[in-house]
Design a protein around this motif. Structure first.
Motif, mmCIF file in Angstrom:
data_model
loop_
_atom_site.group_PDB
_atom_site.id
_atom_site.type_symbol
_atom_site.label_atom_id
_atom_site.label_comp_id
_atom_site.label_asym_id
_atom_site.label_seq_id
_atom_site.Cartn_x
_atom_site.Cartn_y
_atom_site.Cartn_z
ATOM 1 N N VAL A 185 -9.491 4.444 1.428
ATOM 2 C CA VAL A 185 -8.714 3.850 2.508
ATOM 3 C C VAL A 185 -8.972 2.344 2.551
ATOM 4 N N VAL A 186 -7.919 1.580 2.770
ATOM 5 C CA VAL A 186 -8.032 0.148 3.045
ATOM 6 C C VAL A 186 -7.488 -0.081 4.449
ATOM 7 N N VAL A 187 -8.332 -0.540 5.344
ATOM 8 C CA VAL A 187 -7.899 -0.850 6.705
ATOM 9 C C VAL A 187 -7.495 -2.324 6.737
ATOM 10 N N ALA A 188 -6.198 -2.561 6.877
ATOM 11 C CA ALA A 188 -5.651 -3.919 6.841
ATOM 12 C C ALA A 188 -4.985 -4.248 8.174
ATOM 13 N N GLU A 199 -6.426 -8.622 -4.709
ATOM 14 C CA GLU A 199 -6.654 -8.373 -6.129
ATOM 15 C C GLU A 199 -8.069 -7.837 -6.358
ATOM 16 N N PHE A 200 -9.029 -8.442 -5.693
ATOM 17 C CA PHE A 200 -10.418 -7.997 -5.843
ATOM 18 C C PHE A 200 -10.575 -6.547 -5.393
ATOM 19 N N LEU A 201 -10.018 -6.223 -4.220
ATOM 20 C CA LEU A 201 -10.126 -4.856 -3.715
ATOM 21 C C LEU A 201 -9.343 -3.871 -4.581
ATOM 22 N N ALA A 202 -8.185 -4.290 -5.058
ATOM 23 C CA ALA A 202 -7.381 -3.391 -5.885
ATOM 24 C C ALA A 202 -8.131 -2.996 -7.150
ATOM 25 N N GLU A 203 -8.844 -3.942 -7.765
ATOM 26 C CA GLU A 203 -9.656 -3.613 -8.936
ATOM 27 C C GLU A 203 -10.713 -2.580 -8.566
ATOM 28 N N HIS A 204 -11.317 -2.771 -7.407
ATOM 29 C CA HIS A 204 -12.356 -1.844 -6.959
ATOM 30 C C HIS A 204 -11.767 -0.463 -6.677
ATOM 31 N N MET A 234 -1.777 -5.692 -0.544
ATOM 32 C CA MET A 234 -2.580 -4.625 -1.133
ATOM 33 C C MET A 234 -1.698 -3.637 -1.887
ATOM 34 N N SER A 235 -0.578 -3.305 -1.283
ATOM 35 C CA SER A 235 0.344 -2.383 -1.927
ATOM 36 C C SER A 235 0.882 -2.972 -3.228
ATOM 37 N N TRP A 236 1.195 -4.246 -3.230
ATOM 38 C CA TRP A 236 1.696 -4.906 -4.438
ATOM 39 C C TRP A 236 0.660 -4.811 -5.552
ATOM 40 N N CYS A 237 -0.608 -5.069 -5.215
ATOM 41 C CA CYS A 237 -1.660 -5.036 -6.228
ATOM 42 C C CYS A 237 -1.907 -3.621 -6.731
ATOM 43 N N LEU A 238 -1.868 -2.630 -5.833
ATOM 44 C CA LEU A 238 -2.061 -1.245 -6.257
ATOM 45 C C LEU A 238 -0.886 -0.755 -7.097
ATOM 46 N N THR A 239 0.317 -1.180 -6.719
ATOM 47 C CA THR A 239 1.512 -0.791 -7.478
ATOM 48 C C THR A 239 1.419 -1.293 -8.917
ATOM 49 N N ARG A 240 0.982 -2.528 -9.087
ATOM 50 C CA ARG A 240 0.846 -3.090 -10.437
ATOM 51 C C ARG A 240 -0.144 -2.305 -11.281
ATOM 52 N N ARG A 241 -1.139 -1.706 -10.632
ATOM 53 C CA ARG A 241 -2.163 -0.964 -11.365
ATOM 54 C C ARG A 241 -1.835 0.524 -11.481
ATOM 55 N N VAL A 265 -19.857 2.353 2.650
ATOM 56 C CA VAL A 265 -19.384 3.731 2.579
ATOM 57 C C VAL A 265 -18.382 3.833 1.433
ATOM 58 N N PRO A 266 -18.648 4.651 0.436
ATOM 59 C CA PRO A 266 -17.766 4.711 -0.733
ATOM 60 C C PRO A 266 -16.306 5.004 -0.360
ATOM 61 N N GLY A 267 -15.412 4.180 -0.902
ATOM 62 C CA GLY A 267 -13.985 4.407 -0.705
ATOM 63 C C GLY A 267 -13.409 3.847 0.565
ATOM 64 N N PHE A 268 -14.220 3.160 1.383
ATOM 65 C CA PHE A 268 -13.707 2.586 2.633
ATOM 66 C C PHE A 268 -13.737 1.069 2.520
ATOM 67 N N HIS A 269 -12.562 0.438 2.717
ATOM 68 C CA HIS A 269 -12.423 -0.996 2.509
ATOM 69 C C HIS A 269 -11.684 -1.641 3.688
ATOM 70 N N VAL A 270 -11.885 -2.939 3.845
ATOM 71 C CA VAL A 270 -11.164 -3.695 4.874
ATOM 72 C C VAL A 270 -10.539 -4.922 4.223
#
Length: 413
Positions: free
Chosen positions: A108-111, A379-384, A1-8, A352-357
């Motif tokens: 938040v992304v709960v991983a 990748e899907f979550l990072a786009e979101h 997740m961090s890798w995908c967010l970093t790219r964006r 709930v807006p902004g809350f992801h798993v």
């Protein structure tokens, strides 16, 4: 997740209660290895780069793979920071109350996965005090256990592999066999994982599974990558001296009592394995693939009509509980959970807006909880996340200065 967010270019922080890769390093037994081939390790930007793509990485190799991945792009990880409570923030976003202070985040992304609390039945307390008990997450090797027979309870991946580990070390093993399915390691000249990959099974969305979302509750097939990979055949273990029983029901008066379902459980596991071979046969025939013909499995041992369903608890020196884990999201104060405590979501996006798993079995596909499919989900979550982050910034969402850090996104894993 961090890798995908970093790219964006999405500012974020990753909170880790221990160290990167600690579960692989600290909560696996010594001979642990992957059960899927190394070529399936496809972390984003970090595919397997070793010289044994068809092999199965050992525990330390897995740790090195994960930690090497982290080092490759230097994610903003804060190690040794545990999240004690996650709540909605006044005015929007979230408050993460951590061991290092409070963090505010727009999203938040709960991983943290879904395997949090080891399951041990209540009747474990009825075993004699002299019986050494431990959960699979604490098992390391046969020498760790005191002398005497060992009862392994459960035949998911951990139970089947730990039973084999003890059996190969010459220990007398009693195995309580549950309804877990099994799969062959190879069939018709290839690893079964390779055939299933070609058939698209790892890309199948959970909505297309015959069991639907109930597939998320299923037990993984038992097989092993040990010594280059092979079947785990519980019948062969029994033929060679392991003592099999049905599901463990409880302890009464110092006697372990098992269900009379051993034959049914063994037969069901075989049917699953053979049904996978049926799929492979049809695929080979339809595609005109030149593959060697292989005889089907023939049971090498079958329980007799008087097979025992009890065992004197005093006859075993140790019990290894391998009956899984329960999810524990009690620290998350966000209304996204169903009656079982499972987060309701679509591909990791909750209501709930902004809350992801992220990282749950069958989050989207069979590959979701594996090294093979996590990249697609991230990748899907990072786009979101990136889309919502831009919208939040445009609307002037306030980013409070926190005691530890503030970020548009926080990943807890």
């Amino acid at each position: 997740m961090s890798w995908c967010l970093t790219r964006r270019g999405v500012e974020h922080v990753v909170l880790e209660r221990a160290t990167v890769g600690h579960e692989w390093a600290d909560a696996r037994w010594d001979t642990f290895c992957l059960v899927t081939p190394n070529w399936q390790c496809q972390l984003p930007g970090w595919p397997y780069r070793g010289d044994d793509p068809d092999g199965f990485m050992l525990r330390q190799e897995i740790v090195d793979y994960v930690r090497g991945y982290a080092a490759s792009f230097d994610p903003p990880v804060q190690e040794g920071v545990s999240v004690e409570e996650l709540t909605p923030a006044p005015g929007g976003g979230y408050l993460l109350h951590t061991s290092a202070g409070t963090i505010t985040a727009e999203q938040v992304v709960v991983a943290t996965g879904g395997y949090h609390r080891p399951v041990v039945p209540a009747f474990a307390g009825s075993l004699p005090a002299a019986v050494h008990q431990l959960h699979s997450q604490d098992y390391r090797n046969p020498a760790q256990l005191p002398p005497g027979d060992v009862l392994v309870v459960g035949t998911g991946q951990s139970g089947a592999q730990i039973a084999e580990d003890l059996h190969l070390a010459g220990r007398t093993v009693h195995l309580a066999v549950g309804p877990a399915p099994r799969i062959a390691r190879t069939y018709r000249g290839r690893d079964v994982v390779a055939w299933l990959h070609d058939l698209g099974h790892y890309d199948m969305p959970v909505e297309e599974h015959r069991d639907g979302e109930a597939a998320r509750l299923g037990t993984n097939h038992y097989v092993t990558g040990r010594d280059g990979g092979r079947d785990i055949d519980l019948r062969a273990f029994a033929r060679d001296g392991m003592r099999l029983y049905g599901r463990l029901n409880g302890v009464e008066g110092g006697t372990l009592r098992f269900a009379d379902d051993l034959t049914a459980n063994l037969d069901a596991a075989d049917r699953v394995s053979e049904s996978a071979k049926d799929l492979i046969d049809r695929h080979i025939a339809a595609a005109g693939i030149d593959a060697p013909v292989e005889p089907r499995y023939t049971p090498v041992w079958t329980p007799g009509p008087d097979h025992p369903t009890t065992l004197d608890a005093a006859a075993v020196g140790s019990v290894v509980w391998c009956i899984g884990f329960r999810a524990d999201y009690s620290w998350v104060r966000v209304p996204v959970f169903d009656g079982r405590g499972y987060p309701t979501h679509h591909r990791g996006v909750t209501s709930v807006p902004g809350f992801h798993v992220l990282g749950l079995p069958w989050l989207h596909t069979w590959g979701s909880g594996r090294f093979s499919g996590i990249a697609r989900d991230a990748e899907f979550l990072a786009e979101h996340v990136a889309g919502r982050s831009s919208a939040g910034a445009a609307s002037g969402l306030r980013r409070d200065l926190a005691l530890a850090a503030a970020a548009p996104a926080a990943t807890v894993g």
